[in-house]
Design a protein around this motif. Sequence first.
Motif, PDB file in Angstrom:
ATOM      1  N   CYS A 178     -28.178 -40.672  71.446  1.00 37.13           N
ATOM      2  CA  CYS A 178     -27.406 -41.363  70.546  1.00 37.13           C
ATOM      3  C   CYS A 178     -27.500 -42.768  70.867  1.00 37.13           C
ATOM      4  N   PHE A 179     -27.355 -43.207  72.222  1.00 37.21           N
ATOM      5  CA  PHE A 179     -27.538 -44.689  72.569  1.00 37.21           C
ATOM      6  C   PHE A 179     -29.079 -45.004  72.225  1.00 37.21           C
ATOM      7  N   LYS A 180     -30.124 -44.053  72.687  1.00 34.43           N
ATOM      8  CA  LYS A 180     -31.540 -44.617  72.403  1.00 34.43           C
ATOM      9  C   LYS A 180     -31.909 -45.079  70.915  1.00 34.43           C
ATOM     10  N   CYS A 181     -30.992 -44.223  69.905  1.00 34.43           N
ATOM     11  CA  CYS A 181     -31.337 -44.678  68.381  1.00 34.43           C
ATOM     12  C   CYS A 181     -30.430 -45.482  68.095  1.00 34.43           C
ATOM     13  N   GLU A 182     -29.428 -46.012  68.729  1.00 36.50           N
ATOM     14  CA  GLU A 182     -28.592 -47.031  68.261  1.00 36.50           C
ATOM     15  C   GLU A 182     -29.338 -48.271  69.023  1.00 36.50           C
ATOM     16  N   PHE A 183     -29.989 -48.280  70.035  1.00 41.52           N
ATOM     17  CA  PHE A 183     -30.557 -49.370  70.820  1.00 41.52           C
ATOM     18  C   PHE A 183     -31.513 -49.824  69.816  1.00 41.52           C
ATOM     19  N   TYR A 184     -32.560 -48.847  69.672  1.00 43.07           N
ATOM     20  CA  TYR A 184     -33.674 -49.261  68.685  1.00 43.07           C
ATOM     21  C   TYR A 184     -33.613 -49.484  67.270  1.00 43.07           C
ATOM     22  N   SER A 185     -32.375 -49.146  66.681  1.00 45.52           N
ATOM     23  CA  SER A 185     -31.750 -49.329  65.309  1.00 45.52           C
ATOM     24  C   SER A 185     -31.609 -50.738  65.376  1.00 45.52           C
ATOM     25  N   PHE A 186     -30.870 -51.185  66.488  1.00 42.48           N
ATOM     26  CA  PHE A 186     -30.269 -52.689  66.578  1.00 42.48           C
ATOM     27  C   PHE A 186     -31.580 -53.358  66.525  1.00 42.48           C
ATOM     28  N   GLY A 187     -32.532 -53.356  67.390  1.00 43.19           N
ATOM     29  CA  GLY A 187     -33.821 -54.192  67.552  1.00 43.19           C
ATOM     30  C   GLY A 187     -34.737 -54.309  66.246  1.00 43.19           C
ATOM     31  N   THR A 188     -34.656 -52.910  65.431  1.00 44.50           N
ATOM     32  CA  THR A 188     -35.362 -53.056  64.244  1.00 44.50           C
ATOM     33  C   THR A 188     -34.860 -53.859  63.411  1.00 44.50           C
ATOM     34  N   SER A 189     -33.380 -53.769  63.235  1.00 49.46           N
ATOM     35  CA  SER A 189     -32.626 -54.757  62.553  1.00 49.46           C
ATOM     36  C   SER A 189     -32.708 -56.084  62.720  1.00 49.46           C
TER      37      SER A 189
ATOM     38  N   SER B 258     -22.908 -31.795  66.685  1.00 51.24           N
ATOM     39  CA  SER B 258     -24.495 -31.239  66.894  1.00 51.24           C
ATOM     40  C   SER B 258     -24.983 -31.361  65.405  1.00 51.24           C
ATOM     41  N   LYS B 259     -24.600 -30.801  64.291  1.00 53.37           N
ATOM     42  CA  LYS B 259     -24.858 -30.953  63.072  1.00 53.37           C
ATOM     43  C   LYS B 259     -25.025 -32.477  62.537  1.00 53.37           C
ATOM     44  N   ARG B 260     -24.026 -33.300  62.621  1.00 58.52           N
ATOM     45  CA  ARG B 260     -24.095 -34.546  62.427  1.00 58.52           C
ATOM     46  C   ARG B 260     -25.030 -35.400  63.071  1.00 58.52           C
ATOM     47  N   PHE B 261     -25.329 -34.966  64.367  1.00 58.13           N
ATOM     48  CA  PHE B 261     -26.409 -35.617  65.347  1.00 58.13           C
ATOM     49  C   PHE B 261     -27.852 -35.323  64.618  1.00 58.13           C
ATOM     50  N   GLN B 262     -28.075 -33.975  64.144  1.00 57.60           N
ATOM     51  CA  GLN B 262     -29.314 -33.636  63.501  1.00 57.60           C
ATOM     52  C   GLN B 262     -29.472 -34.272  62.298  1.00 57.60           C
ATOM     53  N   LEU B 263     -28.615 -34.472  61.498  1.00 59.67           N
ATOM     54  CA  LEU B 263     -28.773 -35.132  60.138  1.00 59.67           C
ATOM     55  C   LEU B 263     -28.973 -36.687  60.391  1.00 59.67           C
ATOM     56  N   LEU B 264     -28.208 -37.213  61.170  1.00 63.80           N
ATOM     57  CA  LEU B 264     -28.369 -38.678  61.572  1.00 63.80           C
ATOM     58  C   LEU B 264     -29.743 -38.781  62.186  1.00 63.80           C
ATOM     59  N   THR B 265     -30.314 -37.920  63.059  1.00 69.38           N
ATOM     60  CA  THR B 265     -31.690 -38.311  63.780  1.00 69.38           C
ATOM     61  C   THR B 265     -32.724 -38.226  62.501  1.00 69.38           C
ATOM     62  N   GLY B 266     -32.570 -37.158  61.681  1.00 65.80           N
ATOM     63  CA  GLY B 266     -33.471 -37.119  60.589  1.00 65.80           C
ATOM     64  C   GLY B 266     -33.491 -38.404  59.661  1.00 65.80           C
ATOM     65  N   ASP B 267     -32.526 -39.000  59.305  1.00 66.92           N
ATOM     66  CA  ASP B 267     -32.371 -40.319  58.655  1.00 66.92           C
ATOM     67  C   ASP B 267     -33.082 -41.409  59.473  1.00 66.92           C
ATOM     68  N   TYR B 268     -32.778 -41.371  60.942  1.00 66.83           N
ATOM     69  CA  TYR B 268     -33.386 -42.422  61.821  1.00 66.83           C
ATOM     70  C   TYR B 268     -34.799 -42.073  61.758  1.00 66.83           C
ATOM     71  N   ASP B 269     -35.510 -40.988  61.750  1.00 66.61           N
ATOM     72  CA  ASP B 269     -36.849 -40.841  61.717  1.00 66.61           C
ATOM     73  C   ASP B 269     -37.596 -40.998  60.596  1.00 66.61           C
ATOM     74  N   ARG B 270     -36.845 -40.827  59.605  1.00 64.08           N
ATOM     75  CA  ARG B 270     -37.288 -41.424  58.169  1.00 64.08           C
ATOM     76  C   ARG B 270     -37.402 -42.877  58.010  1.00 64.08           C
ATOM     77  N   GLN B 271     -36.302 -43.542  58.493  1.00 67.95           N
ATOM     78  CA  GLN B 271     -36.323 -44.916  58.453  1.00 67.95           C
ATOM     79  C   GLN B 271     -37.200 -45.629  59.528  1.00 67.95           C
ATOM     80  N   ASN B 272     -37.561 -44.899  60.617  1.00 68.98           N
ATOM     81  CA  ASN B 272     -38.380 -45.252  61.611  1.00 68.98           C
ATOM     82  C   ASN B 272     -39.733 -45.160  60.702  1.00 68.98           C
ATOM     83  N   ASN B 273     -40.189 -44.251  60.210  1.00 67.26           N
ATOM     84  CA  ASN B 273     -41.526 -44.097  59.598  1.00 67.26           C
ATOM     85  C   ASN B 273     -41.621 -45.026  58.559  1.00 67.26           C
TER      86      ASN B 273
END
Length: 186
Positions: free
Chosen positions: A10-21, A123-138
């Motif tokens: 969660c922290f890793k995704c938060e960290f990289y999302s901040f930088g990308t923004s 865990s279900k919410r995490f899976q959904l969010l990481t899917g959103d994160y991956d799509r945005q990252n791509n």
Amino acid sequence: MGEENFKKECFKCEFYSFGTSKIFEKRVDKYGCRLKAITFLGLLSPVLLGGFVASFSVESALLKNSLLPVCGSLTIFQAILSLLSLVCRWDETYSYAIGSVRNNTMLMNDFSRLKNTNAKVNSKRFQLLTGDYDRQNNADIGQNISTKEMRYAMRQSLFQYKSECRTCGIKPISLKPSKCDTCGNF
């Protein structure tokens, strides 16, 4: 997934999302300024000429010898800038950047809230969010992010989260670039 690993992810995704923004915030400023300049220049010549003619005369020597050549030059410059804007798609880049800032900020906030919850329950919410994160990252990767921008984003995130750079071992105390090829040289 264990509780500790859940929080790290969660922290890793938060960290990289901040930088990308931050990358796309910078692009919003850059392209927004360029688009405003085109709009301003597009209106400047007609307003100057109209104001002068309304105030003085069409027959004025100042109009013919000074104002018309200046306005003509401004119009040519504005036309070239508009053409460059169309060819380089500044308006699309600007619009994408606004959306990316919004989406990455939302992901950052969602991961920030999620890391402080129970891994098993969410865990279900995490899976959904990481899917959103991956799509945005791509999608963001498709916007030709330069290595300078990546280093800028890393510096912004390290500073925001008071973290140490894995390459140089320094915890940034300012946003000024260092000599590090991970968190500086931008």
